[in-house]
Design a protein around this motif. Structure first.
Motif, short mmCIF file in Angstrom:
data_model
loop_
_atom_site.label_atom_id
_atom_site.label_comp_id
_atom_site.label_asym_id
_atom_site.label_seq_id
_atom_site.Cartn_x
_atom_site.Cartn_y
_atom_site.Cartn_z
N TYR A 128 0.94 -1.09 0.09
CA TYR A 128 -0.02 -0.09 0.12
C TYR A 128 0.86 1.45 -0.03
O TYR A 128 2.03 1.28 0.61
N ALA A 129 0.47 2.24 -0.85
CA ALA A 129 1.33 3.39 -0.88
C ALA A 129 0.51 4.52 -1.05
O ALA A 129 -0.58 4.52 -1.68
N ILE A 130 1.18 5.84 -0.83
CA ILE A 130 0.47 7.08 -0.88
C ILE A 130 1.38 8.03 -1.87
O ILE A 130 2.50 7.87 -1.51
N PHE A 131 0.84 8.56 -2.79
CA PHE A 131 1.70 9.25 -3.98
C PHE A 131 1.12 10.94 -3.91
O PHE A 131 -0.05 10.88 -4.23
N SER A 132 1.98 11.77 -4.09
CA SER A 132 1.62 13.20 -4.38
C SER A 132 0.94 13.12 -5.75
O SER A 132 1.32 12.62 -6.77
N VAL A 142 5.38 11.75 -6.19
CA VAL A 142 6.60 11.45 -5.41
C VAL A 142 5.80 10.40 -4.33
O VAL A 142 4.57 10.45 -4.07
N LEU A 143 6.41 9.41 -3.97
CA LEU A 143 5.84 8.48 -3.07
C LEU A 143 6.10 9.05 -1.60
O LEU A 143 7.10 9.55 -1.08
N LEU A 144 4.93 9.23 -0.99
CA LEU A 144 4.83 10.04 0.32
C LEU A 144 4.92 9.01 1.51
O LEU A 144 5.48 9.39 2.71
N GLU A 145 4.17 7.69 1.18
CA GLU A 145 4.37 7.06 2.35
C GLU A 145 4.02 5.52 1.82
O GLU A 145 3.40 5.27 0.97
N GLY A 146 4.43 4.48 2.47
CA GLY A 146 4.22 3.17 2.20
C GLY A 146 5.19 2.59 1.11
O GLY A 146 6.28 3.11 0.66
N LYS A 147 4.97 1.43 0.29
CA LYS A 147 5.67 0.75 -0.65
C LYS A 147 4.87 0.18 -1.65
O LYS A 147 3.71 -0.33 -1.31
N LEU A 148 5.36 0.21 -2.69
CA LEU A 148 4.80 -0.95 -3.69
C LEU A 148 6.08 -1.39 -4.66
O LEU A 148 7.14 -0.84 -4.52
N PRO A 149 5.88 -2.54 -5.11
CA PRO A 149 6.91 -3.26 -6.04
C PRO A 149 7.37 -2.25 -7.02
O PRO A 149 6.47 -1.44 -7.41
N GLU A 150 8.60 -2.10 -7.36
CA GLU A 150 9.16 -1.05 -8.06
C GLU A 150 8.58 -0.77 -9.57
O GLU A 150 8.26 0.27 -9.84
N ASN A 151 8.26 -1.96 -10.06
CA ASN A 151 7.32 -1.82 -11.41
C ASN A 151 6.01 -1.26 -11.40
O ASN A 151 5.56 -0.67 -12.33
N LYS A 152 5.22 -1.47 -10.36
CA LYS A 152 3.96 -1.09 -10.03
C LYS A 152 4.04 0.34 -9.51
O LYS A 152 3.18 1.24 -9.87
N GLN A 153 5.20 0.76 -8.88
CA GLN A 153 5.46 2.25 -8.50
C GLN A 153 5.30 2.96 -9.75
O GLN A 153 5.03 4.15 -9.66
N ILE A 154 6.20 2.60 -10.61
CA ILE A 154 6.56 3.39 -11.82
C ILE A 154 5.14 3.50 -12.66
O ILE A 154 4.92 4.26 -13.18
N LEU A 155 4.37 2.43 -12.64
CA LEU A 155 3.11 2.43 -13.29
C LEU A 155 2.11 3.38 -12.79
O LEU A 155 1.42 4.22 -13.45
N VAL A 156 2.10 3.64 -11.44
CA VAL A 156 1.09 4.44 -10.83
C VAL A 156 1.68 5.92 -11.24
O VAL A 156 0.67 6.78 -11.28
N GLN A 157 2.95 6.04 -10.83
CA GLN A 157 3.44 7.56 -11.15
C GLN A 157 3.07 7.71 -12.58
O GLN A 157 2.82 9.16 -12.77
#
Length: 76
Positions: free
Chosen positions: A22-26, A31-46
């Protein structure tokens, strides 16, 4: 998107979940504000945030004024 959080006012942001992560993004800059996601999923969300930034900002304004945010197409 949650406009009324227990921690008080916060910058415009979105929540994302993948499996047990679970993560929170600006909204402003992804920018990732809190939490974590797998790197490839974080890139997709961003990337999704960048594509939908104007809609997300408009929905944030609706949400904080007590109105219902409009749907935004999710990642497929």
């Amino acid at each position: 998107m949650f406009s009324h959080e227990e921690k008080g006012p916060s910058p415009p942001h979105v929540h994302a979940a993948y499996g047990d992560d679970y993560a929170i993004f600006s909204i402003q800059d992804g920018v990732l504000l809190e939490g974590k996601l797998p790197e490839n999923k974080q890139i997709l969300v961003q990337a999704w945030i960048e594509i939908h930034k104007e809609d997300l900002q408009a929905d944030w304004c609706l949400a904080v004024s007590g109105q219902t945010p409009l749907p935004i197409k999710p990642l497929d």
